[in-house]
Motif scaffolding. Structure first.
Motif, mmCIF file in Angstrom:
data_model
loop_
_atom_site.group_PDB
_atom_site.id
_atom_site.type_symbol
_atom_site.label_atom_id
_atom_site.label_comp_id
_atom_site.label_asym_id
_atom_site.label_seq_id
_atom_site.Cartn_x
_atom_site.Cartn_y
_atom_site.Cartn_z
ATOM 1 N N ASN A 124 0.688 -1.212 -0.007
ATOM 2 C CA ASN A 124 -0.027 -0.142 -0.020
ATOM 3 C C ASN A 124 0.794 1.127 -0.031
ATOM 4 O O ASN A 124 2.115 1.380 0.231
ATOM 5 C CB ASN A 124 -0.783 0.078 1.334
ATOM 6 C CG ASN A 124 -0.333 -0.210 2.517
ATOM 7 O OD1 ASN A 124 0.912 0.399 2.808
ATOM 8 N ND2 ASN A 124 -0.847 -1.020 3.486
ATOM 9 N N ASN A 202 8.501 -0.837 12.228
ATOM 10 C CA ASN A 202 8.830 -1.719 11.117
ATOM 11 C C ASN A 202 9.998 -1.548 10.497
ATOM 12 O O ASN A 202 10.676 -0.538 11.074
ATOM 13 C CB ASN A 202 7.555 -1.696 9.946
ATOM 14 C CG ASN A 202 7.483 -0.218 9.341
ATOM 15 O OD1 ASN A 202 8.390 0.549 9.469
ATOM 16 N ND2 ASN A 202 6.340 0.037 8.929
ATOM 17 N N THR A 241 9.149 -5.575 13.243
ATOM 18 C CA THR A 241 8.238 -6.381 12.102
ATOM 19 C C THR A 241 9.085 -6.422 10.769
ATOM 20 O O THR A 241 9.226 -5.229 10.298
ATOM 21 C CB THR A 241 6.941 -5.992 12.062
ATOM 22 O OG1 THR A 241 6.628 -4.645 11.529
ATOM 23 C CG2 THR A 241 6.146 -6.220 13.451
ATOM 24 N N LEU A 242 9.117 -7.278 10.018
ATOM 25 C CA LEU A 242 9.821 -7.255 8.878
ATOM 26 C C LEU A 242 9.014 -7.827 7.611
ATOM 27 O O LEU A 242 9.534 -8.485 6.646
ATOM 28 C CB LEU A 242 11.165 -8.215 8.903
ATOM 29 C CG LEU A 242 11.933 -8.034 10.206
ATOM 30 C CD1 LEU A 242 13.003 -9.306 10.468
ATOM 31 C CD2 LEU A 242 12.808 -6.680 10.064
ATOM 32 N N GLY A 243 8.034 -7.531 7.622
ATOM 33 C CA GLY A 243 6.892 -7.781 6.311
ATOM 34 C C GLY A 243 7.060 -9.456 6.306
ATOM 35 O O GLY A 243 6.981 -10.279 7.141
ATOM 36 N N GLY A 244 7.195 -9.811 5.176
ATOM 37 C CA GLY A 244 7.378 -11.286 4.609
ATOM 38 C C GLY A 244 8.269 -12.009 5.259
ATOM 39 O O GLY A 244 8.318 -13.260 5.303
ATOM 40 N N GLY A 246 8.990 -11.793 8.483
ATOM 41 C CA GLY A 246 8.563 -12.076 10.080
ATOM 42 C C GLY A 246 8.905 -11.108 10.873
ATOM 43 O O GLY A 246 8.795 -9.976 10.678
ATOM 44 N N VAL A 247 9.425 -11.415 12.095
ATOM 45 C CA VAL A 247 9.513 -10.533 13.286
ATOM 46 C C VAL A 247 10.892 -10.869 13.817
ATOM 47 O O VAL A 247 11.226 -11.895 14.297
ATOM 48 C CB VAL A 247 8.295 -10.575 14.404
ATOM 49 C CG1 VAL A 247 8.585 -9.323 15.134
ATOM 50 C CG2 VAL A 247 7.143 -10.758 13.598
ATOM 51 N N ALA A 264 7.826 -15.525 9.250
ATOM 52 C CA ALA A 264 6.536 -15.265 8.839
ATOM 53 C C ALA A 264 6.015 -16.540 8.705
ATOM 54 O O ALA A 264 6.531 -17.679 8.179
ATOM 55 C CB ALA A 264 6.380 -14.161 7.614
ATOM 56 N N VAL A 270 -1.027 -12.962 0.016
ATOM 57 C CA VAL A 270 -1.064 -11.703 0.405
ATOM 58 C C VAL A 270 -2.081 -10.829 -0.265
ATOM 59 O O VAL A 270 -2.027 -10.871 -1.747
ATOM 60 C CB VAL A 270 0.203 -10.988 0.432
ATOM 61 C CG1 VAL A 270 0.117 -9.288 0.892
ATOM 62 C CG2 VAL A 270 1.281 -11.618 1.302
ATOM 63 N N THR A 273 -1.822 -5.768 2.932
ATOM 64 C CA THR A 273 -1.152 -5.534 4.029
ATOM 65 C C THR A 273 -1.789 -4.524 5.054
ATOM 66 O O THR A 273 -1.125 -4.531 6.197
ATOM 67 C CB THR A 273 0.333 -5.394 4.008
ATOM 68 O OG1 THR A 273 0.533 -4.091 3.293
ATOM 69 C CG2 THR A 273 0.805 -6.609 3.193
ATOM 70 N N GLY A 275 -3.179 -2.856 8.228
ATOM 71 C CA GLY A 275 -3.353 -3.309 9.050
ATOM 72 C C GLY A 275 -2.807 -4.205 9.783
ATOM 73 O O GLY A 275 -3.128 -4.792 10.881
ATOM 74 N N ALA A 276 -1.902 -4.976 9.157
ATOM 75 C CA ALA A 276 -1.006 -6.049 9.449
ATOM 76 C C ALA A 276 -0.234 -5.663 10.863
ATOM 77 O O ALA A 276 -0.150 -6.228 11.699
ATOM 78 C CB ALA A 276 -0.078 -6.579 8.364
ATOM 79 N N GLY A 277 0.378 -4.273 10.778
ATOM 80 C CA GLY A 277 1.274 -4.093 11.844
ATOM 81 C C GLY A 277 0.319 -3.764 13.029
ATOM 82 O O GLY A 277 0.815 -4.102 14.152
ATOM 83 N N ASN A 313 2.279 -12.650 15.226
ATOM 84 C CA ASN A 313 2.997 -12.950 13.978
ATOM 85 C C ASN A 313 1.664 -13.832 13.255
ATOM 86 O O ASN A 313 1.490 -13.608 12.074
ATOM 87 C CB ASN A 313 4.313 -13.671 13.997
ATOM 88 C CG ASN A 313 4.896 -13.921 12.595
ATOM 89 O OD1 ASN A 313 4.973 -13.323 11.742
ATOM 90 N ND2 ASN A 313 5.282 -15.328 12.465
ATOM 91 N N ALA A 316 -1.231 -11.665 12.633
ATOM 92 C CA ALA A 316 -1.001 -10.621 11.419
ATOM 93 C C ALA A 316 -1.178 -11.330 10.114
ATOM 94 O O ALA A 316 -1.603 -10.859 9.149
ATOM 95 C CB ALA A 316 0.428 -10.021 11.878
HETATM 96 P P1 ATP Z 1 1.318 -1.985 7.681
HETATM 97 O O1 ATP Z 1 1.656 -0.684 8.070
HETATM 98 O O2 ATP Z 1 0.911 -2.350 6.354
HETATM 99 O O3 ATP Z 1 0.047 -2.433 8.815
HETATM 100 P P2 ATP Z 1 3.768 -2.727 8.728
HETATM 101 O O4 ATP Z 1 4.628 -2.026 7.794
HETATM 102 O O5 ATP Z 1 3.401 -1.975 9.936
HETATM 103 O O6 ATP Z 1 2.376 -2.907 8.110
HETATM 104 P P3 ATP Z 1 4.849 -5.264 8.297
HETATM 105 O O7 ATP Z 1 6.111 -5.414 8.807
HETATM 106 O O8 ATP Z 1 4.610 -5.080 6.789
HETATM 107 O O9 ATP Z 1 4.337 -4.120 9.260
HETATM 108 O O10 ATP Z 1 4.017 -6.532 8.651
HETATM 109 C C1 ATP Z 1 3.526 -6.666 9.990
HETATM 110 C C2 ATP Z 1 3.557 -8.454 10.118
HETATM 111 O O11 ATP Z 1 2.599 -8.703 9.481
HETATM 112 C C3 ATP Z 1 4.823 -8.996 10.088
HETATM 113 O O12 ATP Z 1 5.791 -8.800 10.953
HETATM 114 C C4 ATP Z 1 4.292 -10.386 9.805
HETATM 115 O O13 ATP Z 1 3.981 -10.813 11.086
HETATM 116 C C5 ATP Z 1 2.940 -10.161 8.955
HETATM 117 N N1 ATP Z 1 3.037 -10.152 7.608
HETATM 118 C C6 ATP Z 1 3.254 -9.046 6.801
HETATM 119 N N2 ATP Z 1 3.461 -9.651 5.442
HETATM 120 C C7 ATP Z 1 3.459 -10.982 5.642
HETATM 121 C C8 ATP Z 1 3.711 -11.920 4.622
HETATM 122 N N3 ATP Z 1 3.981 -11.691 3.277
HETATM 123 N N4 ATP Z 1 3.476 -13.244 4.936
HETATM 124 C C9 ATP Z 1 3.078 -13.758 6.354
HETATM 125 N N5 ATP Z 1 3.143 -12.630 7.470
HETATM 126 C C10 ATP Z 1 3.095 -11.327 6.852
#
Ligand code: ATP
Length: 336
Positions: A124, A202, A241-244, A246-247, A264, A270, A273, A275-277, A313, A316
């Motif tokens: 996004n 993030n 948090t590291l997106g795909g 993990g953490v 992750a 996907v 994304t 609301g994932a954070g 994790n 999310a």
């Molecule tokens: P956003 O602002 O879009 O809510 P963010 O940038 O704050 O997200 P991200 O680190 O992108 O946070 O994602 C948060 C968590 O969501 C990740 O740590 C993981 O647990 C889960 N997540 C994100 N992307 C994936 C993925 N491709 N597969 C599995 N889990 C994911």
């Protein structure tokens, strides 16, 4: 039963932050400069990092039936006197968030977030117009005595920085735990870190706050280096948090350093994304506040940070497979 539990011995989480109306367009690809695109679909939905994290705490604290919440969740913030404001208040209430401390400001507009989601990747891009959120001043921290009744205070950076700084100070003075999710990323006054029990960032936020290049976070050594920097400034638990990917977490309990990378969830398709954070913060906060409450009750209350990160994790990963923000956050019975 009432949608907002008031049982006095359950942990109390308060979110001081933003409420926005999300205007979300789904597009085949992000527009280039000067390009006009036709969206494949569009929706208006409740959002704002503050409200999303409040909804995440509330939804993940109870099953869909709204029975037996594991925490009392309330929100402090402001909306305008318009239909968007009404929609956001209704959204909090239907998810079991106590909205009695959200002020409806006359002659002001409710905050707006324009979100463009790329269909292929679910990534996004967001533009925010804060509106009523800009009026959440320092007086919101002390009005109503809510801080005295809070076990864990959660904040982001979509309300004025002065308010966040004041709230960290007031919370520290009262022994209230603080979780800060510094989004959108801005450099923080150094003194703030000493008041933080939990810092959840993030990759972009870690880089901006830490003053490093984002690629430094590509390796475990880089993550440890940046994490230690925050621990030295006074943070107790550092989470990235590291997106795909993990953490990553780093903590120093009783002087002993503990760290790890939780991968992750696999096989995740996907969709969006957004609301994932926020979902991550909500699920993590429920474990953090429970450990704190058990500690007060003399039942040990050691915080199992790895377990908290694993559960967050997992929650999310559900959110990224659904469209929207608040709507995509799972209820407790959908993840357990
Ligand atoms: P956003 O602002 O879009 O809510 P963010 O940038 O704050 O997200 P991200 O680190 O992108 O946070 O994602 C948060 C968590 O969501 C990740 O740590 C993981 O647990 C889960 N997540 C994100 N992307 C994936 C993925 N491709 N597969 C599995 N889990 C994911």
């Amino acid at each position: 039963m009432s949608s907002t539990a008031t049982t006095s011995n359950i942990p109390r989480i308060t979110i001081l932050g933003s409420l926005n109306t999300d205007l979300v367009a789904y597009v085949p690809h992000h527009p280039l400069p000067g390009e006009t695109l036709t969206a494949t679909s569009f929706m208006t939905s409740p959002g704002g990092k503050g409200a999303n994290q409040a909804v995440a705490c509330a939804k993940l604290s109870r099953p869909r039936s709204l029975s037996s919440p594991s925490a009392h969740v309330s929100m402090v913030g402001a909306v305008g006197s318009d239909s968007n404001g009404d929609m956001l208040l209704h959204n909090l209430q239907t998810h079991g968030v106590d909205s009695s401390l959200v002020t409806k400001l006359p002659n002001q507009k409710t905050g707006i977030a324009m979100i463009v989601v790329e269909a292929e990747t679910g990534q996004n891009r967001i533009i925010i117009s804060g509106e009523a959120n800009h009026s959440v001043g320092e007086e919101y921290v002390t009005a109503g005595g809510w801080l005295e009744k809070t076990d864990l205070l959660i904040m982001q950076l979509e309300v004025p920085m002065g308010t966040v700084v004041r709230a960290v100070g007031e919370a520290k003075a009262r022994g209230v735990d603080v979780l800060l999710n510094p989004a959108p990323a801005r450099v923080l006054p150094e003194g703030v870190y000493r008041g933080l029990k939990h810092l959840v960032v993030n990759e972009t936020e870690a880089a901006i706050l830490g003053g490093v290049e984002e690629r430094e976070l590509d390796t475990m050594e880089g993550l440890e280096r940046v994490g230690r920097m925050f621990l030295e400034k006074g943070v107790e638990n550092f989470i990235a948090t590291l997106g795909g990917r993990g953490v990553f977490y780093l903590t120093r309990e009783g002087g002993e350093e503990k760290r790890g990378l939780v991968e992750a969830e696999r096989g995740v398709r996907v969709v969006d994304t957004t609301g994932a954070g926020d979902t991550f913060v909500g699920r993590y906060a429920l474990d953090a506040v429970r450990a704190r409450k058990e500690g007060e009750g003399g039942e040990g209350g050691r915080f199992d940070i790895e377990g908290a990160v694993r559960r967050a994790n997992k929650a999310a990963a559900v959110t990224v497979q659904r469209e929207g923000a608040a709507a995509s956050i799972p209820w407790r019975d959908e993840v357990e």
